[in-house]
Enzyme design. Structure first.
Site, PDB file in Angstrom:
ATOM      1  N   ARG A 106       0.848  -1.197   0.000  1.00 16.09           N
ATOM      2  CA  ARG A 106       0.000   0.000   0.000  1.00 16.09           C
ATOM      3  C   ARG A 106       0.882   1.246   0.000  1.00 16.09           C
ATOM      4  NH1 ARG A 106      -2.632   2.949   4.958  1.00 16.09           N
ATOM      5  NH2 ARG A 106      -3.810   4.496   3.800  1.00 16.09           N
ATOM      6  N   HIS A 118      -3.027  10.903   1.102  1.00 20.15           N
ATOM      7  CA  HIS A 118      -2.397  10.687   2.409  1.00 20.15           C
ATOM      8  C   HIS A 118      -1.756  12.014   2.814  1.00 20.15           C
ATOM      9  CE1 HIS A 118      -0.885   7.257   5.158  1.00 20.15           C
ATOM     10  NE2 HIS A 118      -0.575   8.384   5.754  1.00 20.15           N
ATOM     11  N   GLU A 156      -7.428   8.367   6.779  1.00 20.68           N
ATOM     12  CA  GLU A 156      -7.658   8.989   8.082  1.00 20.68           C
ATOM     13  C   GLU A 156      -8.207  10.414   8.026  1.00 20.68           C
ATOM     14  OE1 GLU A 156      -4.080   8.664  10.427  1.00 20.68           O
ATOM     15  OE2 GLU A 156      -4.286   6.498  10.563  1.00 20.68           O
ATOM     16  N   ASN A 210      -7.028   1.696  10.338  1.00 19.32           N
ATOM     17  CA  ASN A 210      -5.688   1.823  10.919  1.00 19.32           C
ATOM     18  C   ASN A 210      -5.840   1.716  12.420  1.00 19.32           C
ATOM     19  OD1 ASN A 210      -4.887   2.307   8.324  1.00 19.32           O
ATOM     20  ND2 ASN A 210      -4.411   4.474   8.629  1.00 19.32           N
ATOM     21  N   TYR A 252      -3.729   1.408  16.077  1.00 21.61           N
ATOM     22  CA  TYR A 252      -2.455   1.456  16.802  1.00 21.61           C
ATOM     23  C   TYR A 252      -2.611   1.175  18.281  1.00 21.61           C
ATOM     24  CZ  TYR A 252      -0.257   3.173  12.602  1.00 21.61           C
ATOM     25  OH  TYR A 252       0.234   3.263  11.329  1.00 21.61           O
ATOM     26  N   GLU A 265      -3.246  -0.299   8.285  1.00 18.73           N
ATOM     27  CA  GLU A 265      -2.042   0.059   9.054  1.00 18.73           C
ATOM     28  C   GLU A 265      -2.138  -0.527  10.446  1.00 18.73           C
ATOM     29  OE1 GLU A 265      -1.084   4.259   9.334  1.00 18.73           O
ATOM     30  OE2 GLU A 265      -1.587   4.568   7.226  1.00 18.73           O
TER      31      GLU A 265
HETATM   32  C1  BGC Z   1      -0.746   7.531   9.499  1.00 14.12           C
HETATM   33  C2  BGC Z   1       0.721   7.326   9.171  1.00 14.12           C
HETATM   34  C3  BGC Z   1       1.549   7.543  10.421  1.00 14.12           C
HETATM   35  C4  BGC Z   1       1.144   6.511  11.439  1.00 14.12           C
HETATM   36  C5  BGC Z   1       1.927   6.561  12.745  1.00 14.12           C
HETATM   37  C6  BGC Z   1      -1.164   6.993  10.830  1.00 14.12           C
HETATM   38  O1  BGC Z   1      -1.865   7.989  11.487  1.00 14.12           O
HETATM   39  O2  BGC Z   1      -1.567   7.112   8.472  1.00 14.12           O
HETATM   40  O3  BGC Z   1       1.050   8.187   8.136  1.00 14.12           O
HETATM   41  O4  BGC Z   1       2.909   7.509  10.164  1.00 14.12           O
HETATM   42  O5  BGC Z   1      -0.204   6.645  11.745  1.00 14.12           O
HETATM   43  O6  BGC Z   1       1.699   7.755  13.409  1.00 14.12           O
END
Ligand code: BGC
Length: 449
Positions: A77, A121, A166, A294, A296, A353
């Site tokens: 991607r 992006h 995002e 995405n 995290y 992501e």
């Molecule tokens: C984004 C990336 C970023 C990653 C880590 C996401 O919000 O799509 O571009 O590097 O998180 O912060």
């Protein structure tokens, strides 16, 4: 651990974004983006880093594709830099920019790697920002024209398209928190930007269907599963507000053609609302082929009377935190996927992501022993597996990121890559232990003992 084998058509990949890796910021006719401008204003970015050179991927893409092949990626991607192909955002096309993406995509295909292209992006052409950027409704239509250009140039080569990456971050982090380009702190602006981004998404989907090209199209939302600190009524309310602000503000329009009622009323009351034209909600909710998420970390919140949105985020103790100070919480990925499938969509979902920054170092043996990232990724693969077991149509997973890269406001200080980039030493690439682990996972199509 029993073997966790994924469905045979599950796709394993890695993700990047143009401004974070390409460099060549003013080369071959590329126009400026808002990130070129923002990074060159002193004080916006840690150490005043810029993406001028980044990972120099514009020149090293062949080497990078060879590394992807070595890891065994099924799919990659990347994002297209709008001002590289349309320097002023509209009008005159920069053929050299188009040619770069053609070369990239053709070589990916030759290497047997499926390209997945993100149209936006975050690198809006500066010329459009000067006309009001995403706050200006015209930008919606310029985005649609840009999307149409890319469909016609790459449509027969790229089977997976993502309109936006995002919209929460673009609208809120860029226009309310002021930490990203264009750097405003204005609620009205942020709400209008969010709405316009979503309308432009729907129109880009329309154009995709009209183009008749094969392939699939979706949107990527950054979502974090929200947990209340306690079961108290107040903390539950806090959770509801946080979820509406972060997640439902984007999920509800895309899948249900409406904004969350309570939050919309509050915004209208407080800020007079923002412009929604007749027909916008229908456009935003055009049928998509997949949802990209995405993920995290999670959010844990408690009630905060003084806050507009009645919540405050807390950091659980005794948790592991990444170099971004984000809690490692793989169960949140599973819970989120199950929720999305239950409340929003039975279409395919891709994790577009997931990954982590840690303070990696090149060891004396020339390797990068990034055990925390190995653990992070494996635990998230397990969570993804559990979601599939629970019936979620999860179709693929892209690790963030293929390479260490320009991490926005944090510059080069945070490393998210499974490939180490030595910026001081001719951009030398080294597969980290996490890349080697990922290679094995891909070869086995899952986690084995
Ligand atoms: C984004 C990336 C970023 C990653 C880590 C996401 O919000 O799509 O571009 O590097 O998180 O912060």
């Amino acid at each position: 651990m029993a073997n966790l084998i994924f469905p045979s058509d599950f796709e394993w990949g890695a993700a990047t974004a143009a401004y974070q890796i390409e460099g060549a910021a003013a080369e071959d006719g590329k126009g400026k983006s808002i990130w070129d401008t923002f990074t060159h204003q002193k004080g916006n970015i840690l150490n005043n880093d810029t993406g001028d050179i980044a990972c120099d991927h514009y020149h090293r893409y062949q080497e990078d594709i060879a590394l992807m092949k070595e890891i065994g990626l099924d799919t990659y991607r990347f994002s297209i830099s709008w001002p590289r192909v349309l320097p002023a955002g509209k009008g005159k096309v920069n053929q050299k920019g188009i040619d770069f993406y053609k070369r990239l995509v053709n070589q990916l295909l030759e290497a047997g790697i499926k390209p997945a292209a993100t149209l936006y992006h975050w690198d809006l052409p500066e010329q459009l920002q000067l006309k009001g950027g995403w706050e200006n409704r015209d930008t919606i239509y310029y985005f649609q024209e840009y999307a149409e250009l890319m469909y016609s140039e790459l449509g027969d080569l790229v089977p997976r398209w993502i309109t936006h990456n995002e919209p929460f971050v673009v609208s809120m982090v860029g226009n309310l928190f002021g930490e990203h380009a264009p750097g405003y702190q204005d609620y009205n602006k942020a709400l209008q930007v969010a709405h316009n981004l979503l309308v432009s998404h729907g129109l880009a989907v329309d154009s995709f269907r009209e183009s008749g090209i094969k392939g699939e199209i979706g949107i990527t939302l950054n979502l974090n599963h929200v947990y209340a600190k306690t079961d108290s009524k107040e903390d539950q309310q806090a959770k509801d507000y946080c979820d509406a602000f972060n997640n439902r503000w984007f999920l509800d329009p895309v899948f249900k053609a409406k904004y969350p009622t309570k939050l919309l009323a509050l915004y209208q009351d407080k800020f007079g609302g923002f412009e929604i034209e007749t027909g916008d909600m229908e456009i935003i909710s055009r049928e998509i082929d997949f949802l990209g998420i995405n993920y995290y970390s999670r959010a844990v919140v408690e009630y905060a009377e003084d806050e507009l949105l009645k919540h405050k985020t807390i950091k659980p103790e005794q948790a592991i935190y990444t170099a971004m100070n984000w809690e490692v919480y793989p169960d949140g990925l599973r819970d989120l996927l199950i929720r999305l499938n239950k409340e929003y969509t039975d279409k395919e979902i891709f994790i577009t992501e997931n990954g982590a920054a840690f303070a990696d170092q090149l060891a004396a043996d020339g390797q990068v022993h990034d055990q925390p990232r190995v653990d992070y990724l494996r635990e998230h693969f397990k969570a993804a597996y559990q979601a599939i077991e629970a019936g979620v149509p999860l179709a693929g997973y892209y690790v963030w990121s293929l390479l260490d890269n320009f991490e926005w406001a944090f510059g080069y200080s945070k490393r998210f890559g499974i490939i180490h980039v030595d910026y001081q030493n001719q951009q030398q690439r080294t597969l980290k232990d996490s890349a080697k682990m990922f290679k094995q996972v891909i070869a086995d199509n899952g986690l084995t003992d």
